[in-house]
Motif scaffolding. Structure first.
Motif, PDB file in Angstrom:
ATOM      1  N   LEU A  55      -4.736  -6.682  36.500  1.00 30.22           N
ATOM      2  CA  LEU A  55      -6.179  -6.573  36.733  1.00 30.22           C
ATOM      3  C   LEU A  55      -6.535  -5.175  37.231  1.00 30.22           C
ATOM      4  O   LEU A  55      -7.520  -4.571  36.790  1.00 30.22           O
ATOM      5  CB  LEU A  55      -6.640  -7.616  37.752  1.00 30.22           C
ATOM      6  N   GLY A  58      -6.097  -2.695  34.419  1.00 30.63           N
ATOM      7  CA  GLY A  58      -7.166  -2.918  33.447  1.00 30.63           C
ATOM      8  C   GLY A  58      -8.463  -2.257  33.900  1.00 30.63           C
ATOM      9  O   GLY A  58      -9.170  -1.631  33.093  1.00 30.63           O
ATOM     10  N   GLY A  59      -8.790  -2.377  35.188  1.00 31.31           N
ATOM     11  CA  GLY A  59      -9.977  -1.712  35.725  1.00 31.31           C
ATOM     12  C   GLY A  59      -9.884  -0.206  35.619  1.00 31.31           C
ATOM     13  O   GLY A  59     -10.869   0.477  35.318  1.00 31.31           O
ATOM     14  N   CYS A  62     -10.717   0.856  32.215  1.00 33.65           N
ATOM     15  CA  CYS A  62     -12.164   0.783  32.001  1.00 33.65           C
ATOM     16  C   CYS A  62     -12.840   2.074  32.452  1.00 33.65           C
ATOM     17  O   CYS A  62     -13.790   2.551  31.821  1.00 33.65           O
ATOM     18  CB  CYS A  62     -12.756  -0.408  32.753  1.00 33.65           C
ATOM     19  N   LEU A  69     -15.819  -2.413  30.647  1.00 35.00           N
ATOM     20  CA  LEU A  69     -15.787  -3.138  31.915  1.00 35.00           C
ATOM     21  C   LEU A  69     -16.417  -4.533  31.842  1.00 35.00           C
ATOM     22  O   LEU A  69     -15.770  -5.512  32.219  1.00 35.00           O
ATOM     23  CB  LEU A  69     -16.445  -2.307  33.013  1.00 35.00           C
ATOM     24  N   LEU A  72     -14.231  -6.897  29.754  1.00 32.32           N
ATOM     25  CA  LEU A  72     -12.963  -7.225  30.411  1.00 32.32           C
ATOM     26  C   LEU A  72     -13.177  -8.243  31.527  1.00 32.32           C
ATOM     27  O   LEU A  72     -12.428  -9.221  31.639  1.00 32.32           O
ATOM     28  CB  LEU A  72     -12.309  -5.960  30.972  1.00 32.32           C
ATOM     29  N   ILE A  73     -14.202  -8.024  32.347  1.00 36.74           N
ATOM     30  CA  ILE A  73     -14.466  -8.927  33.471  1.00 36.74           C
ATOM     31  C   ILE A  73     -14.786 -10.334  32.972  1.00 36.74           C
ATOM     32  O   ILE A  73     -14.229 -11.334  33.467  1.00 36.74           O
ATOM     33  CB  ILE A  73     -15.610  -8.390  34.345  1.00 36.74           C
ATOM     34  N   LEU A  76     -11.617 -12.027  31.523  1.00 38.45           N
ATOM     35  CA  LEU A  76     -10.638 -12.410  32.540  1.00 38.45           C
ATOM     36  C   LEU A  76     -11.149 -13.554  33.417  1.00 38.45           C
ATOM     37  O   LEU A  76     -10.370 -14.396  33.859  1.00 38.45           O
ATOM     38  CB  LEU A  76     -10.270 -11.200  33.395  1.00 38.45           C
ATOM     39  N   ILE A 165     -10.826 -11.594  40.325  1.00 33.08           N
ATOM     40  CA  ILE A 165     -11.071 -10.698  39.195  1.00 33.08           C
ATOM     41  C   ILE A 165     -11.924  -9.499  39.612  1.00 33.08           C
ATOM     42  O   ILE A 165     -11.573  -8.340  39.352  1.00 33.08           O
ATOM     43  CB  ILE A 165     -11.758 -11.446  38.031  1.00 33.08           C
ATOM     44  N   VAL A 169     -10.299  -5.746  39.639  1.00 35.82           N
ATOM     45  CA  VAL A 169     -10.753  -4.921  38.517  1.00 35.82           C
ATOM     46  C   VAL A 169     -11.599  -3.749  39.027  1.00 35.82           C
ATOM     47  O   VAL A 169     -11.419  -2.607  38.585  1.00 35.82           O
ATOM     48  CB  VAL A 169     -11.550  -5.764  37.492  1.00 35.82           C
ATOM     49  N   TYR A 173     -11.022   0.191  38.842  1.00 33.84           N
ATOM     50  CA  TYR A 173     -12.063   1.016  38.224  1.00 33.84           C
ATOM     51  C   TYR A 173     -12.407   2.231  39.090  1.00 33.84           C
ATOM     52  O   TYR A 173     -12.565   3.347  38.581  1.00 33.84           O
ATOM     53  CB  TYR A 173     -13.313   0.163  38.008  1.00 33.84           C
TER      54      TYR A 173
END
Length: 213
Positions: A55, A58-59, A62, A69, A72-73, A76, A165, A169, A173
């Motif tokens: 997570l 992944g952020g 993004c 973003l 993805l959010i 997830l 999440i 994330v 980010y």
């Protein structure tokens, strides 16, 4: 054994694995991430899959524009909530007999540990467990075995998914691409896992010691 070593390497180098996957497969990374999060939260045989680090990284991707973003959010969140729901339903279907049988695919120690944690903290375990590797995989299963009400479970399920999440994330980010974080990401992942797992191991060891004394 080789598969476990590969998964451990993936968990500790998730930034490189995910970056290579994005370059090679593009948008296919979204269903891949969905599947990983769903399996880690929804199937008790996959507690070793990368969760928190995935997570976070992944952020970070993004922030670079490699991933979107909002997409993805949302993806997830659905994966996490749906995974917990499936896990809960499996627990309801199997029932209390899971503690009486010796099934190879279940980690009995982790299951018992999660059950004890659930008995002490009730519904909020579903939220708290999101941030504890291994425990988050077994918590919805134990809730189902314990016949927790479906509506009550879904309330805590949704709250836990949102907290887990969004916090990780967005942390990735905003901070995932800082030079210091990128340089020591593997160490940070190890510290994070240790911070979650070590207290559980110490608590289990202490209870065993007290029983013998």
């Amino acid at each position: 054994m080789d598969n476990l070593l590969h998964l451990a390497a993936m968990a500790l180098n998730i930034d490189r694995f995910l970056g290579a996957f994005i370059l090679e497969y593009g948008a296919w990374v979204y269903p891949a991430l969905f599947l990983i999060v769903f399996c880690e939260t929804g199937l008790v045989v996959f507690p070793f899959l990368p969760g928190d680090s995935l997570l976070f990284v992944g952020g970070a991707f993004c922030a670079t524009g490699a991933l979107t973003l909002p997409a993805l959010i949302m993806l997830l969140l659905v994966a996490a909530a749906l995974g917990n729901t499936v896990n809960y339903q499996i627990g309801r279907m199997i029932g209390p007999k899971v503690f009486e049988s010796n099934w190879r695919f279940l980690d009995r120690a982790a299951l018992t540990k999660t059950h004890d944690f659930y008995q002490r903290h009730g519904g909020k375990t579903i939220v708290l467990a999101r941030f504890i590797p291994v425990v988050r995989t077994f918590a919805p299963f134990v809730a189902g075995v314990g016949e927790m009400g479906f509506a009550r479970f879904q309330f805590f399920n949704a709250a836990g998914a949102l907290a887990w999440i969004l916090s990780l994330v967005f942390a990735g980010y905003f901070f995932g691409n800082l030079p210091f974080i990128r340089r020591y990401l593997n160490l940070i992942v190890l510290v994070g896992i240790s911070a979650a797992v070590v207290p559980l191991l110490i608590g289990t060891g202490w209870r065993l010691l007290m029983r013998r004394s």
